[in-house]
Scaffold this motif. Structure first.
Motif, PDB file in Angstrom:
ATOM      1  N   LEU A  31     -15.564   0.989 -13.964  1.00  0.00           N
ATOM      2  CA  LEU A  31     -16.104   1.857 -12.926  1.00  0.00           C
ATOM      3  C   LEU A  31     -15.058   2.069 -11.832  1.00  0.00           C
ATOM      4  CD1 LEU A  31     -19.720   0.406 -12.545  1.00  0.00           C
ATOM      5  CD2 LEU A  31     -19.022   2.483 -13.745  1.00  0.00           C
ATOM      6  N   PRO A  32     -14.837   3.297 -11.403  1.00  0.00           N
ATOM      7  CA  PRO A  32     -13.834   3.546 -10.358  1.00  0.00           C
ATOM      8  C   PRO A  32     -14.319   3.022  -9.009  1.00  0.00           C
ATOM      9  CG  PRO A  32     -15.013   5.567 -10.887  1.00  0.00           C
ATOM     10  CD  PRO A  32     -15.482   4.533 -11.878  1.00  0.00           C
ATOM     11  N   PRO A  33     -13.419   2.668  -8.131  1.00  0.00           N
ATOM     12  CA  PRO A  33     -13.818   2.127  -6.826  1.00  0.00           C
ATOM     13  C   PRO A  33     -14.520   3.149  -5.933  1.00  0.00           C
ATOM     14  CG  PRO A  33     -11.440   2.462  -6.920  1.00  0.00           C
ATOM     15  CD  PRO A  33     -11.947   2.674  -8.305  1.00  0.00           C
ATOM     16  N   TRP A  34     -14.339   4.447  -6.232  1.00  0.00           N
ATOM     17  CA  TRP A  34     -14.916   5.474  -5.366  1.00  0.00           C
ATOM     18  C   TRP A  34     -16.354   5.823  -5.720  1.00  0.00           C
ATOM     19  CZ3 TRP A  34     -16.311   8.925  -8.933  1.00  0.00           C
ATOM     20  CH2 TRP A  34     -15.505   9.122 -10.050  1.00  0.00           C
ATOM     21  N   ILE A  35     -16.923   5.241  -6.753  1.00  0.00           N
ATOM     22  CA  ILE A  35     -18.268   5.612  -7.178  1.00  0.00           C
ATOM     23  C   ILE A  35     -19.283   5.193  -6.120  1.00  0.00           C
ATOM     24  CG2 ILE A  35     -18.700   3.469  -8.461  1.00  0.00           C
ATOM     25  CD1 ILE A  35     -20.156   5.198 -10.548  1.00  0.00           C
ATOM     26  N   PRO A  71     -27.656  -0.915 -26.838  1.00  0.00           N
ATOM     27  CA  PRO A  71     -27.698  -1.415 -25.465  1.00  0.00           C
ATOM     28  C   PRO A  71     -26.421  -1.094 -24.686  1.00  0.00           C
ATOM     29  CG  PRO A  71     -27.179  -3.205 -26.955  1.00  0.00           C
ATOM     30  CD  PRO A  71     -27.378  -1.994 -27.816  1.00  0.00           C
ATOM     31  N   ALA A  72     -26.610  -0.842 -23.403  1.00  0.00           N
ATOM     32  CA  ALA A  72     -25.487  -0.643 -22.486  1.00  0.00           C
ATOM     33  C   ALA A  72     -25.891  -1.191 -21.127  1.00  0.00           C
ATOM     34  CB  ALA A  72     -25.113   0.831 -22.386  1.00  0.00           C
ATOM     35  N   ILE A  73     -24.978  -1.907 -20.475  1.00  0.00           N
ATOM     36  CA  ILE A  73     -25.274  -2.479 -19.169  1.00  0.00           C
ATOM     37  C   ILE A  73     -24.125  -2.186 -18.207  1.00  0.00           C
ATOM     38  CG2 ILE A  73     -26.719  -4.334 -20.086  1.00  0.00           C
ATOM     39  CD1 ILE A  73     -24.343  -6.227 -19.720  1.00  0.00           C
ATOM     40  N   MET A  74     -24.458  -2.119 -16.928  1.00  0.00           N
ATOM     41  CA  MET A  74     -23.452  -2.018 -15.863  1.00  0.00           C
ATOM     42  C   MET A  74     -23.363  -3.373 -15.207  1.00  0.00           C
ATOM     43  SD  MET A  74     -24.406   1.737 -14.263  1.00  0.00           S
ATOM     44  CE  MET A  74     -23.100   1.636 -13.037  1.00  0.00           C
ATOM     45  N   GLN A  75     -22.181  -3.989 -15.320  1.00  0.00           N
ATOM     46  CA  GLN A  75     -22.023  -5.358 -14.829  1.00  0.00           C
ATOM     47  C   GLN A  75     -20.619  -5.542 -14.283  1.00  0.00           C
ATOM     48  OE1 GLN A  75     -22.658  -8.253 -17.902  1.00  0.00           O
ATOM     49  NE2 GLN A  75     -22.420 -10.010 -16.550  1.00  0.00           N
ATOM     50  N   ALA A  76     -20.529  -6.031 -13.042  1.00  0.00           N
ATOM     51  CA  ALA A  76     -19.241  -6.365 -12.426  1.00  0.00           C
ATOM     52  C   ALA A  76     -18.251  -5.212 -12.521  1.00  0.00           C
ATOM     53  CB  ALA A  76     -18.660  -7.622 -13.051  1.00  0.00           C
ATOM     54  N   GLN A  77     -18.660  -4.051 -11.988  1.00  0.00           N
ATOM     55  CA  GLN A  77     -17.797  -2.864 -11.944  1.00  0.00           C
ATOM     56  C   GLN A  77     -17.344  -2.426 -13.329  1.00  0.00           C
ATOM     57  OE1 GLN A  77     -18.681  -1.933  -8.692  1.00  0.00           O
ATOM     58  NE2 GLN A  77     -16.715  -0.916  -8.896  1.00  0.00           N
ATOM     59  N   GLU A  78     -18.227  -2.587 -14.321  1.00  0.00           N
ATOM     60  CA  GLU A  78     -17.862  -2.236 -15.680  1.00  0.00           C
ATOM     61  C   GLU A  78     -19.115  -1.857 -16.456  1.00  0.00           C
ATOM     62  OE1 GLU A  78     -14.599  -4.102 -18.755  1.00  0.00           O
ATOM     63  OE2 GLU A  78     -16.151  -5.428 -17.990  1.00  0.00           O
ATOM     64  N   VAL A  79     -18.976  -0.872 -17.318  1.00  0.00           N
ATOM     65  CA  VAL A  79     -20.054  -0.506 -18.229  1.00  0.00           C
ATOM     66  C   VAL A  79     -19.708  -1.084 -19.597  1.00  0.00           C
ATOM     67  CG1 VAL A  79     -21.340   1.367 -19.313  1.00  0.00           C
ATOM     68  CG2 VAL A  79     -20.534   1.615 -16.964  1.00  0.00           C
ATOM     69  N   ILE A  80     -20.602  -1.890 -20.168  1.00  0.00           N
ATOM     70  CA  ILE A  80     -20.372  -2.557 -21.448  1.00  0.00           C
ATOM     71  C   ILE A  80     -21.385  -2.025 -22.449  1.00  0.00           C
ATOM     72  CG2 ILE A  80     -20.203  -4.758 -22.641  1.00  0.00           C
ATOM     73  CD1 ILE A  80     -19.712  -6.074 -19.914  1.00  0.00           C
ATOM     74  N   ILE A  81     -20.892  -1.505 -23.564  1.00  0.00           N
ATOM     75  CA  ILE A  81     -21.741  -0.943 -24.610  1.00  0.00           C
ATOM     76  C   ILE A  81     -21.594  -1.796 -25.858  1.00  0.00           C
ATOM     77  CG2 ILE A  81     -22.269   1.080 -26.018  1.00  0.00           C
ATOM     78  CD1 ILE A  81     -20.188   1.521 -22.900  1.00  0.00           C
ATOM     79  N   ALA A  88     -16.850  10.886 -19.421  1.00  0.00           N
ATOM     80  CA  ALA A  88     -15.905  11.860 -18.873  1.00  0.00           C
ATOM     81  C   ALA A  88     -16.551  12.652 -17.737  1.00  0.00           C
ATOM     82  CB  ALA A  88     -15.427  12.798 -19.977  1.00  0.00           C
ATOM     83  N   TYR A  89     -17.828  12.966 -17.882  1.00  0.00           N
ATOM     84  CA  TYR A  89     -18.537  13.729 -16.847  1.00  0.00           C
ATOM     85  C   TYR A  89     -18.753  12.895 -15.590  1.00  0.00           C
ATOM     86  CZ  TYR A  89     -22.377  16.114 -14.472  1.00  0.00           C
ATOM     87  OH  TYR A  89     -23.171  16.714 -13.521  1.00  0.00           O
ATOM     88  N   HIS A  90     -19.194  11.640 -15.754  1.00  0.00           N
ATOM     89  CA  HIS A  90     -19.541  10.811 -14.594  1.00  0.00           C
ATOM     90  C   HIS A  90     -18.326  10.116 -13.978  1.00  0.00           C
ATOM     91  CE1 HIS A  90     -23.952  11.025 -14.545  1.00  0.00           C
ATOM     92  NE2 HIS A  90     -23.900  11.072 -15.872  1.00  0.00           N
ATOM     93  N   LEU A  91     -17.379   9.680 -14.817  1.00  0.00           N
ATOM     94  CA  LEU A  91     -16.276   8.859 -14.331  1.00  0.00           C
ATOM     95  C   LEU A  91     -14.912   9.526 -14.465  1.00  0.00           C
ATOM     96  CD1 LEU A  91     -17.343   5.443 -15.947  1.00  0.00           C
ATOM     97  CD2 LEU A  91     -18.004   6.369 -13.710  1.00  0.00           C
TER      98      LEU A  91
END
Length: 242
Positions: free
Chosen positions: A118-122, A144-154, A179-182
């Motif tokens: 995840l970019p710092p500007w989000i 499954p996909a999770i957002m954890q510790a500034q990272e998306v894990i699939i 690509a659209y979101h990040l």
């Protein structure tokens, strides 16, 4: 020495490991005495206690259990180092379960996954929209996909039972979403790209050389139609046949 600790080589090291662990937990050696015959007798009996005059509480039951499993007179009954690493005093219950399953022939699954940093500007709003679209993606592909510790894990599942067609389609749509979101051009980590590329690699052709054998000519004799040996191809004497 092995003559006192009852055993040889590695089993003696397990005994020594128990003695060192006891000393770290309690603050003194498990066997008292000033050395010599008295100390040797105490070691040969294998009797020791975790209760001392120190006002500090005794070690936990798990710690005492591990020490007693190592300081045993019978070398064959000392806890192996492999099982020490999954003892409740050292590891959690999950590690013990995995060790038991390995001994029963079970192999730990090798997960296939993608990771996106995840970019710092989000912003919080952008993260909320990303979670919304990820939720729809998970429902569609049942992954499954999770957002954890500034990272998306699939997580695409175990390599051995991977639904490769579903994963290829899911990764393509996931790439467009990221690509659209990040503004991501691809995953920043994970092993999915390598594993899928390995699966597409065709097997190497066997390096064998075909041997072609020329047919032996045959001449059919007039009369019976059966094959006869080929004519002698040697030189004809001058003057023609006799």
């Amino acid at each position: 020495p092995s003559s006192i600790a009852n055993g040889a080589e590695f089993s003696v090291d397990l005994w020594s490991l128990g003695v060192v662990l006891y000393t770290m937990l309690v603050g003194n050696c498990p066997f008292g005495g000033d050395g010599g015959t008295r100390l040797e007798q105490q070691i040969q009996k294998g009797n020791f206690s975790f209760w001392t005059d120190d006002p500090r509480p005794a070690p936990s039951k798990d710690a005492q259990n591990l020490v007693r499993a190592l300081i045993r007179l019978d070398p064959s009954k000392r806890l192996s180092l492999q099982w020490c690493l999954v003892h409740p005093f050292v590891a959690d219950s999950g590690a013990l379960v995995r060790q038991i399953l390995r001994h029963s022939g079970w192999t730990e699954p090798k997960l296939v996954e993608d990771r996106y940093q995840l970019p710092p500007w989000i912003t919080d709003e952008q993260a909320r929209l990303l979670r919304r679209d990820l939720q729809q993606w998970m429902v569609k592909f049942r992954l499954p996909a999770i957002m954890q510790a500034q990272e998306v894990i699939i997580n695409f599942g175990d390599e051995g039972t991977l639904d490769r067609e579903n994963v290829v389609v899911a990764r393509a749509e996931l790439g467009q979403l990221m690509a659209y979101h990040l503004g991501a051009r691809g995953p920043s980590g994970g092993n999915a790209t390598r594993i899928l590329a390995k699966a597409r690699r065709p097997p190497a052709a066997p390096s064998t050389t075909a041997t072609i054998q020329a047919p032996v000519p045959q001449i059919v004799a007039a009369g019976d139609g059966g094959p006869v040996a080929p004519p002698d191809s040697g030189p004809v004497a001058a003057g023609g046949p006799a």
